[in-house]
Design a protein around this motif. Structure first.
Motif, PDB file in Angstrom:
ATOM      1  N   GLU A   1     110.609  32.368   7.544  1.00 30.24           N
ATOM      2  CA  GLU A   1     112.037  32.317   7.888  1.00 30.24           C
ATOM      3  C   GLU A   1     112.251  32.531   9.380  1.00 30.24           C
ATOM      4  N   GLU A   2     113.330  31.957   9.875  1.00 31.70           N
ATOM      5  CA  GLU A   2     113.750  32.195  11.261  1.00 31.70           C
ATOM      6  C   GLU A   2     114.978  33.088  11.229  1.00 31.70           C
ATOM      7  N   TRP A   3     115.024  34.022  12.171  1.00 27.60           N
ATOM      8  CA  TRP A   3     116.171  34.941  12.239  1.00 27.60           C
ATOM      9  C   TRP A   3     116.350  35.379  13.691  1.00 27.60           C
ATOM     10  N   LEU A   4     117.493  35.125  14.250  1.00 27.29           N
ATOM     11  CA  LEU A   4     117.816  35.461  15.650  1.00 27.29           C
ATOM     12  C   LEU A   4     116.705  35.031  16.617  1.00 27.29           C
ATOM     13  N   GLY A   5     116.115  33.899  16.326  1.00 28.35           N
ATOM     14  CA  GLY A   5     115.079  33.388  17.231  1.00 28.35           C
ATOM     15  C   GLY A   5     113.673  33.869  16.912  1.00 28.35           C
ATOM     16  N   TRP A   6     113.535  34.716  15.896  1.00 30.16           N
ATOM     17  CA  TRP A   6     112.201  35.206  15.524  1.00 30.16           C
ATOM     18  C   TRP A   6     111.659  34.413  14.338  1.00 30.16           C
ATOM     19  N   ALA A   7     110.340  34.271  14.289  1.00 28.39           N
ATOM     20  CA  ALA A   7     109.684  33.609  13.156  1.00 28.39           C
ATOM     21  C   ALA A   7     108.949  34.662  12.333  1.00 28.39           C
ATOM     22  N   PHE A   8     109.274  34.703  11.046  1.00 24.20           N
ATOM     23  CA  PHE A   8     108.665  35.683  10.140  1.00 24.20           C
ATOM     24  C   PHE A   8     107.945  34.976   9.002  1.00 24.20           C
TER      25      PHE A   8
END
Ligand code: FES
Ligand code: FE2
Length: 372
Positions: free
Chosen positions: A143-150
């Motif tokens: 998932e992507e969240w606020l520009g981060w990749a998890f």
């Protein structure tokens, strides 16, 4: 007493009486095994900024809780993660990071599309059981969240945006999604991953450990350490304009009052550590590499208004130089702590009120191991 029980006892006291975690949680192989299975294989793990994977075929590889994984940008522009293990005789496939149009196994050249489906395999026509349509690399949640990749290996993990909705409430006005990454490096330090994570969680050490760099900028009385949340903890410090890029840019109309000079230190469990200032950010993403070594992803960059600034390059060079110097100091301190932890005289002392996040981190680790 085993290390899991020792930790349970340590965290059973209220914060006002708290002590540091016992040495065995940093040095025991048994404890590390539990961390891999009950924390790193269960929670979301950050691989860095999603902007590092912009073009179709951009990929990074990692080992998450001993599972080789590829994270890539597919031809439709979506971020995807999948197993990095070949479906033939089980070699790993890609190494490091880069860009590729297909995933070619380095052993016999079975070749996969970016969605993980098998495109072709040499000399396989005579095996009657083989049907390439039946082969696809197992997918991993991403998932992507606020520009981060998890990524996570846990099919039941709650979506990142739900787990971290309170982070968005806290720092929404910083607009972290639009911070631009200008560098990313990987390092290995000789310390336990939690020693480095905890070093990040308290700014108590800044005046001393960082006396040569940012120590003078750091006033203990301006540090605020609220109780943590389920999925993260944080504290804030105020900086002054001796470091201009830590202040809100003059074009920044999102932040007001003290927030224009407020740095958030966000520790997103288990191991994404973000320093978010109004002008720049930097982060660490940590994974254990045995009990006494930590694999570090180290990146950072500037807020949008500073990227657009005519002095952007000079500002960035100044920032990177500073961060590198600060890192050398942190490396020294955290490697010394690990050496101390390995000694027979290691004994946990009481925590300062400025180490509230460390207490919450210990509670989180214990909770994960107890609920497993
Ligand atoms: S192990 Fe990958 S092609 Fe043989
Ligand atoms: Fe530090």
């Amino acid at each position: 007493m085993n290390s899991v029980t020792e930790l349970k006892n340590t965290v059973s006291v209220p914060f006002e009486q708290a002590r540091a975690m016992p040495p065995s949680v940093y040095t025991s192989d048994e404890f590390l095994k539990r961390e891999l299975s009950d924390i790193f294989a269960k929670d979301w793990f950050c691989v860095g900024r999603a902007s590092a994977l912009t073009n179709p075929g951009d990929y990074v590889t990692l080992d998450l809780a001993e599972q080789p994984i590829i994270v890539l940008r597919d031809n439709e522009g979506a971020l995807k993660a999948m197993s990095n293990v070949c479906l033939h005789r089980m070699s790993t496939l890609l190494e490091g990071r880069g860009n590729t149009r297909s995933i070619v196994c380095p052993y016999h050249a079975w070749t996969y599309n970016l969605d993980g489906s098998l495109r072709g395999a040499p000399a396989m026509t005579l095996n009657e059981g083989f049907c390439k349509e039946n082969y696809k690399l197992p997918q991993v949640r991403c998932e992507e969240w606020l520009g981060w990749a998890f990524v996570t290996l846990n099919p039941d993990a709650r979506p990142v945006s739900q787990q971290l909705s309170k982070v968005e409430e806290l720092v929404g006005d910083y607009d972290m999604a639009n911070y631009t990454e200008t560098f990313f490096e990987t390092h290995v330090w000789n310390t336990n991953w939690k020693v480095l994570a905890e070093n990040f969680m308290e700014s108590y050490h800044l005046p001393v450990c960082h006396a040569g760099t940012i120590g003078g900028l750091s006033k203990l009385e301006e540090m605020v350490c609220p109780p943590g949340e389920d999925a993260f903890n944080y504290h804030t410090i105020l900086k002054d304009d001796s470091l201009k890029i830590a202040m809100a840019h003059e074009n920044n109309d999102r932040l007001h009052g003290d927030r224009r000079r407020m740095t958030y230190l966000l520790a997103i469990y288990p191991s994404l550590l973000i320093t978010l200032t109004p002008g720049y950010f930097w982060y660490l993403t940590l994974h254990p590499e045995g009990v006494g070594q930590v694999r570090i992803g180290f990146g950072g960059g500037m807020s949008k208004d500073y990227v657009d600034d005519p002095d952007a390059q000079a500002n960035f060079t100044q920032l990177k130089t500073l961060l590198d110097e600060v890192n050398v100091e942190d490396k020294g301190c955290t490697e010394k702590v690990y050496r101390g932890l390995c000694s027979s005289t290691a004994k946990p002392g009481h925590l300062s009120h400025l180490e509230r996040p460390n207490y919450d981190f210990a509670q989180y680790i214990n909770k994960r191991l107890q609920e497993a």
